[in-house]
Design an enzyme around this catalytic site. Structure first.
Site, PDB file in Angstrom:
ATOM      1  N   GLU A 127      -3.254   0.286  -9.496  1.00 19.49           N
ATOM      2  CA  GLU A 127      -2.190   1.258  -9.732  1.00 19.49           C
ATOM      3  C   GLU A 127      -0.952   0.475 -10.152  1.00 19.49           C
ATOM      4  O   GLU A 127      -0.563  -0.487  -9.479  1.00 19.49           O
ATOM      5  CB  GLU A 127      -1.895   2.049  -8.452  1.00 19.49           C
ATOM      6  CG  GLU A 127      -3.036   2.963  -8.044  1.00 19.49           C
ATOM      7  CD  GLU A 127      -2.800   3.641  -6.698  1.00 19.49           C
ATOM      8  OE1 GLU A 127      -3.152   4.819  -6.577  1.00 19.49           O
ATOM      9  OE2 GLU A 127      -2.275   3.004  -5.764  1.00 19.49           O
ATOM     10  N   SER A 160       0.828  -1.208   0.000  1.00 20.41           N
ATOM     11  CA  SER A 160       0.000   0.000   0.000  1.00 20.41           C
ATOM     12  C   SER A 160       0.857   1.250   0.000  1.00 20.41           C
ATOM     13  O   SER A 160       0.399   2.302  -0.385  1.00 20.41           O
ATOM     14  CB  SER A 160      -0.823   0.091   1.285  1.00 20.41           C
ATOM     15  OG  SER A 160      -1.448  -1.093   1.568  1.00 20.41           O
ATOM     16  N   ASN A 179      -3.844   6.131  -2.029  1.00 24.85           N
ATOM     17  CA  ASN A 179      -3.619   6.236  -0.580  1.00 24.85           C
ATOM     18  C   ASN A 179      -3.059   7.591  -0.167  1.00 24.85           C
ATOM     19  O   ASN A 179      -3.285   8.040   0.956  1.00 24.85           O
ATOM     20  CB  ASN A 179      -2.723   5.104  -0.081  1.00 24.85           C
ATOM     21  CG  ASN A 179      -3.520   3.824   0.091  1.00 24.85           C
ATOM     22  OD1 ASN A 179      -4.742   3.849   0.132  1.00 24.85           O
ATOM     23  ND2 ASN A 179      -2.831   2.698   0.171  1.00 24.85           N
ATOM     24  N   HIS A 191      -0.812  -2.349  -7.317  1.00 21.42           N
ATOM     25  CA  HIS A 191      -1.570  -2.086  -6.095  1.00 21.42           C
ATOM     26  C   HIS A 191      -3.071  -2.183  -6.376  1.00 21.42           C
ATOM     27  O   HIS A 191      -3.639  -1.356  -7.078  1.00 21.42           O
ATOM     28  CB  HIS A 191      -1.212  -0.691  -5.553  1.00 21.42           C
ATOM     29  CG  HIS A 191      -1.880  -0.382  -4.263  1.00 21.42           C
ATOM     30  ND1 HIS A 191      -2.378   0.853  -3.941  1.00 21.42           N
ATOM     31  CD2 HIS A 191      -2.161  -1.176  -3.191  1.00 21.42           C
ATOM     32  CE1 HIS A 191      -2.924   0.815  -2.741  1.00 21.42           C
ATOM     33  NE2 HIS A 191      -2.812  -0.400  -2.272  1.00 21.42           N
TER      34      HIS A 191
HETATM   35  N1  3HC Z   1     -16.766 -11.131  -4.013  1.00 24.03           N
HETATM   36  C1  3HC Z   1     -17.954 -11.205  -4.622  1.00 24.03           C
HETATM   37  N2  3HC Z   1     -19.016 -10.465  -4.257  1.00 24.03           N
HETATM   38  C2  3HC Z   1     -18.854  -9.613  -3.226  1.00 24.03           C
HETATM   39  C3  3HC Z   1     -17.623  -9.479  -2.538  1.00 24.03           C
HETATM   40  C4  3HC Z   1     -16.553 -10.300  -2.964  1.00 24.03           C
HETATM   41  N3  3HC Z   1     -15.346 -10.242  -2.406  1.00 24.03           N
HETATM   42  N4  3HC Z   1     -17.777  -8.554  -1.556  1.00 24.03           N
HETATM   43  C5  3HC Z   1     -19.035  -8.098  -1.631  1.00 24.03           C
HETATM   44  N5  3HC Z   1     -19.696  -8.740  -2.627  1.00 24.03           N
HETATM   45  C6  3HC Z   1     -21.073  -8.573  -3.046  1.00 24.03           C
HETATM   46  C7  3HC Z   1     -22.037  -8.617  -1.888  1.00 24.03           C
HETATM   47  O1  3HC Z   1     -22.323  -9.948  -1.546  1.00 24.03           O
HETATM   48  C8  3HC Z   1     -23.246  -7.909  -2.477  1.00 24.03           C
HETATM   49  O2  3HC Z   1     -23.959  -8.809  -3.313  1.00 24.03           O
HETATM   50  P1  3HC Z   1     -25.559  -8.797  -3.320  1.00 24.03           P
HETATM   51  O3  3HC Z   1     -25.927  -7.414  -3.775  1.00 24.03           O
HETATM   52  O4  3HC Z   1     -25.908  -9.868  -4.302  1.00 24.03           O
HETATM   53  O5  3HC Z   1     -25.949  -9.093  -1.907  1.00 24.03           O
HETATM   54  C9  3HC Z   1     -22.621  -6.850  -3.371  1.00 24.03           C
HETATM   55  O6  3HC Z   1     -21.257  -7.254  -3.579  1.00 24.03           O
HETATM   56  C10 3HC Z   1     -22.661  -5.469  -2.774  1.00 24.03           C
HETATM   57  O7  3HC Z   1     -22.105  -5.516  -1.500  1.00 24.03           O
HETATM   58  P2  3HC Z   1     -22.849  -4.914  -0.231  1.00 24.03           P
HETATM   59  O8  3HC Z   1     -24.317  -5.110  -0.312  1.00 24.03           O
HETATM   60  O9  3HC Z   1     -22.137  -5.449   0.985  1.00 24.03           O
HETATM   61  O10 3HC Z   1     -22.592  -3.357  -0.156  1.00 24.03           O
HETATM   62  P3  3HC Z   1     -22.237  -2.203  -1.162  1.00 24.03           P
HETATM   63  O11 3HC Z   1     -23.265  -2.055  -2.201  1.00 24.03           O
HETATM   64  O12 3HC Z   1     -21.908  -1.072  -0.248  1.00 24.03           O
HETATM   65  O13 3HC Z   1     -20.894  -2.597  -1.912  1.00 24.03           O
HETATM   66  C11 3HC Z   1     -18.550  -2.176  -1.701  1.00 24.03           C
HETATM   67  C12 3HC Z   1     -19.749  -2.967  -1.212  1.00 24.03           C
HETATM   68  C13 3HC Z   1     -18.287  -2.481  -3.179  1.00 24.03           C
HETATM   69  C14 3HC Z   1     -17.360  -2.652  -0.866  1.00 24.03           C
HETATM   70  C15 3HC Z   1     -18.809  -0.627  -1.555  1.00 24.03           C
HETATM   71  O14 3HC Z   1     -19.281  -0.331  -0.282  1.00 24.03           O
HETATM   72  C16 3HC Z   1     -17.564   0.188  -1.802  1.00 24.03           C
HETATM   73  O15 3HC Z   1     -17.196   0.445  -2.938  1.00 24.03           O
HETATM   74  N6  3HC Z   1     -16.895   0.651  -0.704  1.00 24.03           N
HETATM   75  C17 3HC Z   1     -15.674   1.414  -0.767  1.00 24.03           C
HETATM   76  C18 3HC Z   1     -14.515   0.454  -0.760  1.00 24.03           C
HETATM   77  C19 3HC Z   1     -13.205   1.161  -0.956  1.00 24.03           C
HETATM   78  O16 3HC Z   1     -13.086   2.374  -0.962  1.00 24.03           O
HETATM   79  N7  3HC Z   1     -12.142   0.345  -1.110  1.00 24.03           N
HETATM   80  C20 3HC Z   1     -10.825   0.856  -1.231  1.00 24.03           C
HETATM   81  C21 3HC Z   1     -10.186   0.793   0.096  1.00 24.03           C
HETATM   82  S1  3HC Z   1      -8.540   1.435   0.063  1.00 24.03           S
HETATM   83  C22 3HC Z   1      -7.588   0.146  -0.344  1.00 24.03           C
HETATM   84  O17 3HC Z   1      -8.021  -0.959  -0.545  1.00 24.03           O
HETATM   85  C23 3HC Z   1      -6.136   0.423  -0.479  1.00 24.03           C
HETATM   86  C24 3HC Z   1      -5.327  -0.208   0.593  1.00 24.03           C
HETATM   87  O18 3HC Z   1      -3.988  -0.096   0.217  1.00 24.03           O
HETATM   88  C25 3HC Z   1      -5.500   0.457   1.944  1.00 24.03           C
END
Ligand code: 3HC
Length: 297
Positions: free
Chosen positions: A160, A127, A198, A148
């Protein structure tokens, strides 16, 4: 530099997702974990995710039941789990997704340099650590990039692709094409702290935590503000729990060490305290919120 076979080291939160999207992209994948239990857990996560994605495709009418079954079988069939690093020897690309500890990553790459074929490209999913330090440790700095990915890897559409001054343009292009083939939007970035996402995201999360620590607003209101005011899918405190408080703290500690005079890099008190108490976010059931599995209480 043609990439056909990919090795992924670490089958945890990020690693299992990288294994899966590489297999979905048509690559043969070796998923390496040091112990059999962790490997089994990672492969189990892949099975559940593939089953979720395929049922969703059937519900949306994008696949028939039979096509979904075939897709899961073919994708899963491209993945070979291993606890022996020798299985990585003939991979064209090896991606590291282990614990965020620079010394451990450097010694892993030094070891891989002697195991994996000379033409292979190495990549780190770090990260925030400098790619150059790992590239130098690997003994093949011209064939080293950052790749990334974002959590959850299966759903977030970005990768990235990070190059150092030593990265061979052909290796960079091959890595970028790999990201695109995995269905991701690939953006190029130099080897800078936090790359693009990040560098913007972590200081934003820090500001939200400091706002909470000062008592300016409740966690629910801070999160609602960004969700409903800016259209973000989750607010910053939910996101910190989602990313992991330990991961967030370790990113910040690395930056504060290296750039002590950068005002955007500071460590909120409550983040330190919660990590010391083992409240690491969603994965331990408590961070800024209480969690029951994937659901916030
Ligand atoms: N595989 C397959 N399906 C998945 C899954 C996975 N790993 N995780 C979630 N899903 C599915 C859920 O089961 C759900 O399916 P359904 O609608 O059939 O029930 C669907 O995806 C939507 O999930 P949720 O209902 O739980 O909720 P959301 O609509 O809020 O979507 C999310 C979830 C896509 C995670 C959304 O909230 C999001 O985009 N959040 C922001 C995440 C983000 O910013 N990530 C970056 C973090 S920073 C990073 O990673 C960098 C590191 O270096 C720190």
């Amino acid at each position: 530099m043609e990439i056909k076979k990919v090795g992924v080291i670490g089958c945890g939160l990020m690693g299992h997702g990288i294994v899966q999207i590489a297999a979905q992209g048509g690559f043969d994948v070796v998923a390496f974990e040091a112990d059999a239990g962790a490997l089994e857990k990672g492969l189990g996560r892949i099975d559940r995710s593939l089953s979720k994605l395929s049922s969703r495709n059937v519900e949306k009418g994008k696949m028939t039941e039979d096509q979904a079954k075939d897709w899961v079988g073919t994708t899963r069939g491209r993945i070979e789990g291993s606890t022996d690093k020798a299985a990585l020897a003939d991979c064209d690309l090896v991606i590291e997704a282990i614990v965020e500890n620079l010394d451990i990553k450097k010694s892993l790459f030094a070891e891989l340099g002697g195991i994996v074929k000379d033409s292979a490209i190495f990549a780190s999913n770090t990260s925030s650590f400098p790619i150059k330090e790992m590239a130098d440790a690997s003994g093949r700095p011209s064939q080293f990039v950052g790749l990334h990915f974002f959590n959850p890897v299966q759903l977030m559409r970005l990768v990235e692709v990070v190059r150092t001054d030593d990265t061979d343009p052909a290796a960079f292009e091959a890595a970028k094409n790999f990201g695109t083939a995995c269905g991701k939007q690939a953006v190029a970035c130099k080897d800078t702290p936090g790359f693009v996402v990040n560098r913007l995201l972590v200081p934003y999360m820090v500001q939200a935590i400091q706002m909470l620590d000062r008592g300016d607003a409740t966690k629910e209101d801070i999160d609602a503000a960004m969700q409903f005011g800016c259209g973000y899918p989750m607010g910053p405190l939910t996101l910190t729990d989602y990313v992991g408080l330990d991961t967030t703290l370790s990113i910040l500690e690395g930056w504060v060490d290296r750039y002590p005079n950068e005002p955007a890099f500071s460590i909120p008190e409550s983040l330190r305290t919660k990590v010391a108490e083992g409240k690491l976010g969603r994965k331990t059931g408590e961070g800024y919120y209480a969690w029951e599995g994937d659901k916030k209480q």
